[in-house]
Motif scaffolding. Structure first.
Motif, PDB file in Angstrom:
ATOM      1  N   ASN A 102       0.835  -1.200   0.000  1.00 41.06           N
ATOM      2  CA  ASN A 102       0.000   0.000   0.000  1.00 41.06           C
ATOM      3  C   ASN A 102       0.873   1.255   0.000  1.00 41.06           C
ATOM      4  OD1 ASN A 102      -2.179   1.750   0.079  1.00 41.06           O
ATOM      5  ND2 ASN A 102      -2.814   1.226   2.165  1.00 41.06           N
ATOM      6  N   LEU A 103       1.770   1.323  -0.977  1.00 42.30           N
ATOM      7  CA  LEU A 103       2.717   2.433  -1.032  1.00 42.30           C
ATOM      8  C   LEU A 103       2.036   3.767  -1.293  1.00 42.30           C
ATOM      9  CD1 LEU A 103       5.619   0.723  -3.025  1.00 42.30           C
ATOM     10  CD2 LEU A 103       5.467   1.154  -0.567  1.00 42.30           C
ATOM     11  N   LEU A 104       0.812   3.751  -1.825  1.00 44.78           N
ATOM     12  CA  LEU A 104       0.067   5.001  -2.021  1.00 44.78           C
ATOM     13  C   LEU A 104      -0.548   5.505  -0.723  1.00 44.78           C
ATOM     14  CD1 LEU A 104      -1.749   4.110  -5.373  1.00 44.78           C
ATOM     15  CD2 LEU A 104       0.378   5.379  -5.074  1.00 44.78           C
ATOM     16  N   ASP A 105      -0.440   4.682   0.336  1.00 48.12           N
ATOM     17  CA  ASP A 105      -0.940   5.043   1.666  1.00 48.12           C
ATOM     18  C   ASP A 105      -2.429   5.380   1.643  1.00 48.12           C
ATOM     19  OD1 ASP A 105      -0.540   5.232   4.382  1.00 48.12           O
ATOM     20  OD2 ASP A 105      -0.076   7.371   4.329  1.00 48.12           O
ATOM     21  N   GLU A 106      -3.212   4.555   0.921  1.00 46.05           N
ATOM     22  CA  GLU A 106      -4.656   4.754   0.869  1.00 46.05           C
ATOM     23  C   GLU A 106      -5.304   4.176   2.121  1.00 46.05           C
ATOM     24  OE1 GLU A 106      -6.084   6.486  -1.324  1.00 46.05           O
ATOM     25  OE2 GLU A 106      -4.654   6.592  -2.982  1.00 46.05           O
ATOM     26  N   GLU A 107      -6.452   4.746   2.522  1.00 47.06           N
ATOM     27  CA  GLU A 107      -7.178   4.302   3.709  1.00 47.06           C
ATOM     28  C   GLU A 107      -8.511   3.698   3.279  1.00 47.06           C
ATOM     29  OE1 GLU A 107      -7.474   7.923   5.936  1.00 47.06           O
ATOM     30  OE2 GLU A 107      -5.538   7.624   6.913  1.00 47.06           O
ATOM     31  N   TYR A 108      -8.733   2.440   3.697  1.00 51.21           N
ATOM     32  CA  TYR A 108      -9.954   1.730   3.329  1.00 51.21           C
ATOM     33  C   TYR A 108     -10.522   1.018   4.549  1.00 51.21           C
ATOM     34  CZ  TYR A 108      -8.033   2.290  -1.395  1.00 51.21           C
ATOM     35  OH  TYR A 108      -7.510   2.792  -2.542  1.00 51.21           O
ATOM     36  N   ALA A 109     -11.851   0.879   4.555  1.00 49.95           N
ATOM     37  CA  ALA A 109     -12.537   0.108   5.588  1.00 49.95           C
ATOM     38  C   ALA A 109     -13.856  -0.373   5.018  1.00 49.95           C
ATOM     39  CB  ALA A 109     -12.772   0.948   6.846  1.00 49.95           C
ATOM     40  N   SER A 110     -14.375  -1.471   5.563  1.00 45.79           N
ATOM     41  CA  SER A 110     -15.660  -2.004   5.119  1.00 45.79           C
ATOM     42  C   SER A 110     -16.804  -1.240   5.772  1.00 45.79           C
ATOM     43  CB  SER A 110     -15.761  -3.497   5.456  1.00 45.79           C
ATOM     44  OG  SER A 110     -15.629  -3.703   6.851  1.00 45.79           O
ATOM     45  N   ASN A 111     -17.983  -1.297   5.146  1.00 44.15           N
ATOM     46  CA  ASN A 111     -19.160  -0.617   5.670  1.00 44.15           C
ATOM     47  C   ASN A 111     -19.469  -1.110   7.076  1.00 44.15           C
ATOM     48  OD1 ASN A 111     -21.609   0.825   5.870  1.00 44.15           O
ATOM     49  ND2 ASN A 111     -22.758  -0.887   4.999  1.00 44.15           N
ATOM     50  N   PRO A 112     -19.532  -0.222   8.085  1.00 46.23           N
ATOM     51  CA  PRO A 112     -19.837  -0.671   9.450  1.00 46.23           C
ATOM     52  C   PRO A 112     -21.196  -1.362   9.509  1.00 46.23           C
ATOM     53  CG  PRO A 112     -19.044   1.585   9.453  1.00 46.23           C
ATOM     54  CD  PRO A 112     -19.283   1.220   8.024  1.00 46.23           C
ATOM     55  N   GLY A 113     -21.277  -2.402  10.317  1.00 47.79           N
ATOM     56  CA  GLY A 113     -22.527  -3.142  10.451  1.00 47.79           C
ATOM     57  C   GLY A 113     -22.405  -4.183  11.538  1.00 47.79           C
ATOM     58  N   GLY A 114     -23.085  -5.310  11.337  1.00 46.77           N
ATOM     59  CA  GLY A 114     -23.090  -6.373  12.326  1.00 46.77           C
ATOM     60  C   GLY A 114     -24.503  -6.679  12.785  1.00 46.77           C
ATOM     61  N   TYR A 115     -24.659  -7.800  13.491  1.00 39.67           N
ATOM     62  CA  TYR A 115     -25.982  -8.257  13.909  1.00 39.67           C
ATOM     63  C   TYR A 115     -26.647  -7.321  14.910  1.00 39.67           C
ATOM     64  CZ  TYR A 115     -24.862 -12.657  11.618  1.00 39.67           C
ATOM     65  OH  TYR A 115     -24.524 -13.605  10.692  1.00 39.67           O
ATOM     66  N   VAL A 116     -25.872  -6.624  15.723  1.00 38.80           N
ATOM     67  CA  VAL A 116     -26.465  -5.770  16.762  1.00 38.80           C
ATOM     68  C   VAL A 116     -26.275  -4.291  16.431  1.00 38.80           C
ATOM     69  CG1 VAL A 116     -26.191  -7.500  18.560  1.00 38.80           C
ATOM     70  CG2 VAL A 116     -24.341  -5.888  18.137  1.00 38.80           C
ATOM     71  N   ALA A 117     -25.928  -3.978  15.190  1.00 41.00           N
ATOM     72  CA  ALA A 117     -25.686  -2.580  14.836  1.00 41.00           C
ATOM     73  C   ALA A 117     -26.944  -1.740  14.973  1.00 41.00           C
ATOM     74  CB  ALA A 117     -25.139  -2.492  13.417  1.00 41.00           C
ATOM     75  N   ALA A 118     -28.081  -2.247  14.449  1.00 35.91           N
ATOM     76  CA  ALA A 118     -29.309  -1.455  14.452  1.00 35.91           C
ATOM     77  C   ALA A 118     -29.930  -1.373  15.842  1.00 35.91           C
ATOM     78  CB  ALA A 118     -30.309  -2.047  13.467  1.00 35.91           C
ATOM     79  N   ASP A 119     -29.780  -2.431  16.648  1.00 35.04           N
ATOM     80  CA  ASP A 119     -30.479  -2.486  17.931  1.00 35.04           C
ATOM     81  C   ASP A 119     -29.690  -1.853  19.064  1.00 35.04           C
ATOM     82  OD1 ASP A 119     -32.837  -4.147  17.111  1.00 35.04           O
ATOM     83  OD2 ASP A 119     -31.225  -5.515  16.569  1.00 35.04           O
ATOM     84  N   LEU A 120     -28.392  -2.113  19.115  1.00 30.91           N
ATOM     85  CA  LEU A 120     -27.581  -1.644  20.232  1.00 30.91           C
ATOM     86  C   LEU A 120     -26.596  -0.550  19.837  1.00 30.91           C
ATOM     87  CD1 LEU A 120     -26.759  -5.089  21.914  1.00 30.91           C
ATOM     88  CD2 LEU A 120     -28.669  -3.541  22.379  1.00 30.91           C
ATOM     89  N   GLY A 121     -26.524  -0.253  18.556  1.00 29.56           N
ATOM     90  CA  GLY A 121     -25.573   0.767  18.123  1.00 29.56           C
ATOM     91  C   GLY A 121     -24.132   0.322  18.207  1.00 29.56           C
ATOM     92  N   ALA A 122     -23.906  -0.998  18.225  1.00 28.87           N
ATOM     93  CA  ALA A 122     -22.545  -1.543  18.300  1.00 28.87           C
ATOM     94  C   ALA A 122     -22.142  -2.006  16.905  1.00 28.87           C
ATOM     95  CB  ALA A 122     -22.490  -2.703  19.299  1.00 28.87           C
TER      96      ALA A 122
END
Length: 277
Positions: A238-258
């Motif tokens: 990653n010599l271009l030093d780009e920043e990437y991450a997957s879309n936040p989510g998970g089984y308890v994302a909608a209910d508990l905000g985790a």
């Protein structure tokens, strides 16, 4: 099963057509007790058609591998975070589940695409490689309510064409002592279609991390002695030093905000030392 017909139209080149079928058994959803009431899910069945070309050309300096394919996948088994809801005046108002649970949701998918690989020996010491894939998918999921209680599925979705490619350079210059290998690769992955995704971040603020094209430049230079028992290498990812991450989510994302996400490494580099005895 599989049926293949090929034809070697040159000493160093051939073409082929193939027909393939695949099967994965269905069953009961062991993730939740409601499976007893809803019944089993159907098996997966796949049918695939492919035409291809493989060969060496221009005095074997250029190798070409080309494949054009079409696949029908019926009853694909996907694990989703769902709620047990019924229709009402407002979306998700009649949800028996206070929290979401993992569930098997099936889908039918039609995929068409092209894969191409080119390897060119530009000189005795320089090899250039290009790999590319272009695919288009039409997907229809069975209707369900997601972790937020919103209805999903039940209609065909044409996902945007997905373009991926990799470019590689391998150079072994002649040096007075030992051997030197220079390797560089550049990887491009087109952003996923987010039209049907549940978005948990703030649009315009955090979206530079998610659902964007991914570009990675990696390199390595290694020297080894004439006996090939000692190697010293320096490398960088990653010599271009780009920043990437997957879309936040998970089984308890909608209910508990985790929320949970996966964060890719930024620029990383190091030194390798190998000795064989």
């Amino acid at each position: 099963g599989r049926i293949v017909v090929d034809w070697a139209f040159m000493d160093d080149a051939m073409t082929y057509v193939s027909f393939n079928t695949g099967y994965k058994s269905g069953g009961w959803d062991g993730n939740q007790f409601s499976a007893v009431a809803t019944g089993p899910f159907d098996p997966e069945e796949m049918t695939s058609y492919e035409w291809g070309l493989k060969g060496d050309f221009f005095n074997r300096s250029l190798r070409v591998e080309l494949a054009v394919f079409y696949q029908e996948l019926d009853g694909k088994q996907n694990q989703k975070s769902t709620k047990n809801c019924s229709g009402g005046e407002f979306v998700g108002e009649n949800c028996d589940d206070p929290t979401a649970a993992p569930t098997i949701v099936t889908s039918d998918e039609d995929t068409e695409g092209v894969e191409l690989t080119l390897r060119w020996a530009a000189t005795d010491n320089l090899l250039l490689t290009a790999l590319s894939t272009v695919r288009d998918v039409e997907k229809t999921e069975e209707p369900y309510f997601d972790s937020a209680g919103d209805p999903r599925g039940g209609r065909a979705i044409n996902e945007n064409t997905d373009l991926d490619y990799t470019l590689r350079l391998d150079w072994t210059p002649n040096i007075p002592v030992g051997y030197l290998l220079v390797h560089v690769d550049y990887v491009f992955n087109e952003a996923e279609d987010d039209s049907e995704a549940t978005i948990f971040f703030n649009p315009g603020e955090d979206d530079r991390w998610y659902f964007q094209d991914k570009e990675l430049l990696n390199a390595r230079i290694a020297w080894s002695n004439d006996a090939d028992n000692l190697e010293i290498g320096i490398w960088g990812d990653n010599l271009l030093d780009e920043e990437y991450a997957s879309n936040p989510g998970g089984y308890v994302a909608a209910d508990l905000g985790a929320y949970k996400t996966g964060i890719d490494d930024t620029r990383t580099y190091g030194v390798d030392l190998r000795y064989s005895f």
